[in-house]
Scaffold this motif. Structure first.
Motif, short mmCIF file in Angstrom:
data_model
loop_
_atom_site.label_atom_id
_atom_site.label_comp_id
_atom_site.label_asym_id
_atom_site.label_seq_id
_atom_site.Cartn_x
_atom_site.Cartn_y
_atom_site.Cartn_z
N ASP A 51 0.25 -1.08 0.11
CA ASP A 51 -0.27 -0.23 0.20
C ASP A 51 1.28 0.74 0.25
O ASP A 51 0.25 2.43 -0.37
CB ASP A 51 -0.99 -0.24 1.15
CG ASP A 51 -1.91 -1.44 1.02
OD1 ASP A 51 -2.05 -1.36 -0.67
OD2 ASP A 51 -2.68 -1.53 2.08
N ILE A 52 2.24 1.40 1.00
CA ILE A 52 2.82 2.54 0.39
C ILE A 52 3.47 2.78 -0.66
O ILE A 52 3.09 3.52 -1.10
CB ILE A 52 4.21 2.03 2.11
CG1 ILE A 52 3.06 2.87 3.02
CG2 ILE A 52 5.45 3.62 1.49
CD1 ILE A 52 4.11 2.15 4.37
N ALA A 53 4.07 1.36 -1.44
CA ALA A 53 5.05 1.72 -2.73
C ALA A 53 3.57 2.07 -3.75
O ALA A 53 3.68 2.96 -4.36
CB ALA A 53 4.86 0.30 -3.27
N GLU A 54 2.40 1.78 -3.59
CA GLU A 54 1.21 2.42 -4.17
C GLU A 54 0.59 3.42 -4.40
O GLU A 54 0.71 4.34 -4.86
CB GLU A 54 -0.24 1.41 -4.46
CG GLU A 54 -0.79 1.17 -5.06
CD GLU A 54 -0.60 0.96 -6.48
OE1 GLU A 54 -0.10 0.57 -6.55
OE2 GLU A 54 -1.68 1.82 -7.56
N CYS A 55 0.88 4.26 -2.65
CA CYS A 55 0.58 5.51 -2.82
C CYS A 55 1.41 6.39 -3.41
O CYS A 55 1.15 7.63 -3.48
CB CYS A 55 0.33 5.50 -1.21
SG CYS A 55 -1.20 5.02 -0.03
N TYR A 56 2.33 5.67 -2.90
CA TYR A 56 4.02 6.57 -3.60
C TYR A 56 4.06 7.29 -4.93
O TYR A 56 4.00 8.15 -5.31
CB TYR A 56 5.16 5.87 -2.88
CG TYR A 56 6.00 6.25 -2.28
CD1 TYR A 56 6.97 7.72 -1.92
CD2 TYR A 56 6.43 5.39 -0.74
CE1 TYR A 56 6.64 8.65 -0.65
CE2 TYR A 56 7.32 5.79 0.43
CZ TYR A 56 7.26 6.86 0.58
OH TYR A 56 7.74 8.00 1.37
N LYS A 57 3.73 5.66 -5.80
CA LYS A 57 3.68 5.79 -6.57
C LYS A 57 1.91 6.63 -7.70
O LYS A 57 2.41 7.45 -8.17
CB LYS A 57 3.49 4.83 -7.50
CG LYS A 57 3.14 4.33 -9.49
CD LYS A 57 3.44 2.97 -9.81
CE LYS A 57 2.76 2.65 -11.60
NZ LYS A 57 2.89 1.86 -11.89
N GLU A 58 1.35 7.29 -6.48
CA GLU A 58 0.27 7.50 -7.36
C GLU A 58 0.88 8.99 -7.03
O GLU A 58 0.21 9.86 -7.95
CB GLU A 58 -1.30 7.18 -6.62
CG GLU A 58 -2.11 6.23 -6.88
CD GLU A 58 -2.87 5.14 -6.22
OE1 GLU A 58 -3.43 4.20 -5.65
OE2 GLU A 58 -3.26 6.46 -4.92
#
Ligand SMILES: Cc1ncc(COP(=O)(O)O)c(C=O)c1O
Length: 399
Positions: free
Chosen positions: A49-56
């Motif tokens: 989830d952290i990686a996804e939020c960073y990417k977004e």
């Protein structure tokens, strides 16, 4: 070139971290069980989830958040935090986002302390903060605790003694929830008594609260900040909260809330020290909250740690001699053991290391000259439950 005589007085007076040095002496010992450090379990890190939020956020708002940002912190994150904490009538100027709570505590110290000022703290307390007060050349006076937190009678006595001696008290530093190092939580009544007393004697409170979300049993207790809010005493309490223990200390995100006046001064320090917190990480945390992931994350972390905490308290019951007493935390990461008078936990540390178990001797959590030696801190967030049980067994066997 010789620098010794060139260093500032504050720098020359600084030692290295005694706790780090101690932990370093246990590194590389095969089979050693460490109940010493205060690291969260890597199993608590929500990498996906952290990686996804960073990417977004980078793809959507990169032009903005990869740029220099606001010293007072990201407005989107502040908005989410105000909603999350249900702060009433709070403006953006009453909140500061910081690079971990360590920074917020440092800015608060910079805002208030002149050399020789007195800072009141709990005995024992979190060394990381004590050293930052000492770096400002403050005198630390530690106040005894009981099962309900700081002892109000002893606190009154210390305040009266300072007055008699003409000493200036600048603030009281407290960790009211699952305190590091004791695991003690200040009762609701004690928080109210504390607010009443400090308002009366006009001494502000710095409430450091990185652990309150890590609750495995019992009821949540309102923060000292909220209690003061209900009495319209904004500024009496400055609350510092951190994402380190729920999302990961590597992110370095925390925040402080207080009066606009105090937050403004702390922000001036942030401007000088950091320019701003890391804008990408601030916005990532805001996105994490916007997606309602924080409730889920706190649930995951608490489900993870509950068996760790149970393993610690059960093993202490099962193995410790009757002469040893310990606190009964309802959450957090630490339990505090009191050994019979005359037993020195610093000596015990060496014997324990031979038996391949490590802890932090209690003396390391007191200001210089106010140490107690028959006590120690055990951590239950890093070693796995089976290892915690085995570690406590080994420790008990040498007692
Ligand atoms: C009581 C207390 N305050 C502050 C900190 C520092 O937290 P942060 O990672 O937010 O700087 C810790 C870390 O262990 C702590 O135990």
């Amino acid at each position: 070139m010789k620098f010794n005589e060139k260093f500032s007085k504050a720098t020359a007076g600084m030692g290295s971290s005694m706790i780090r040095e101690l932990v370093a002496t246990t590194k590389g010992i095969p089979g050693l069980i460490s109940l010493a450090g205060g690291f969260p379990s890597p199993d608590s890190f929500n990498k996906e989830d952290i990686a996804e939020c960073y990417k977004e956020v980078v793809l959507e708002s990169g032009n903005d958040i990869l740029q220099y940002g606001a010293s007072e912190g990201d407005a989107q994150l502040k908005e989410e935090l105000i909603k999350w904490e249900e702060y009433k009538n709070m403006s953006m100027d009453e909140m500061l986002i910081t690079v971990g709570s360590t920074n917020a505590i440092y800015y608060y110290a910079k805002t208030f302390i002149n050399p020789g000022d007195v800072i009141l703290c709990e005995a024992p307390s979190f060394l990381g903060s004590l050293v930052s007060f000492e770096a400002e050349m403050a005198e630390l006076i530690s106040i005894e605790m009981d099962d309900e937190g700081i002892n109000i009678d002893k606190l009154k006595q210390a305040i009266a003694d300072c007055k008699t001696m003409g000493k200036k008290i600048k603030f009281l530093y407290t960790i009211p929830d699952f305190q590091n190092p004791t695991g003690i939580s200040m009762s609701a009544q004690r928080r109210m008594d504390l607010v009443e007393l400090m308002a009366e004697v006009n001494i502000p409170i710095l409430e450091d609260n990185p652990y309150s979300e890590l609750r495995y049993t019992g009821e949540m207790i309102p923060s000292i900040f909220k209690i003061a809010e209900e009495k319209n005493l904004r500024g009496l309490v400055t609350l510092v909260k951190s994402f380190s223990k729920i999302l990961g200390p590597g992110l370095r995100v925390a925040y402080a809330v207080s009066s606009e006046e105090i937050i403004g001064k702390m922000c001036s320090w942030q401007q000088k020290v950091n320019v701003s917190p890391g804008c990408v990480t601030e916005r990532m945390v805001a996105r994490f909250m916007q997606k309602d992931l924080l409730v889920k994350q706190i649930g995951i972390v608490n489900d993870l740690y509950t068996p760790y905490w149970e393993a610690m308290l059960t093993a202490l019951e099962d193995f410790m001699p009757k002469t040893v007493k310990w606190t009964k935390p309802e959450g957090g990461m630490f339990v505090w053991l009191t050994l019979p008078e005359g037993v020195d936990a610093d000596e015990l540390f060496v014997k324990a290391r031979e038996q391949k178990v490590a802890f932090i001797p209690g003396s390391k959590f007191f200001p210089k000259g106010q140490e107690q030696h028959n006590c120690l801190r055990l951590n239950y967030s890093y070693a796995k439950p089976d290892a915690i049980r085995e570690g406590v067994k080994r420790l008990a066997s040498i007692m």
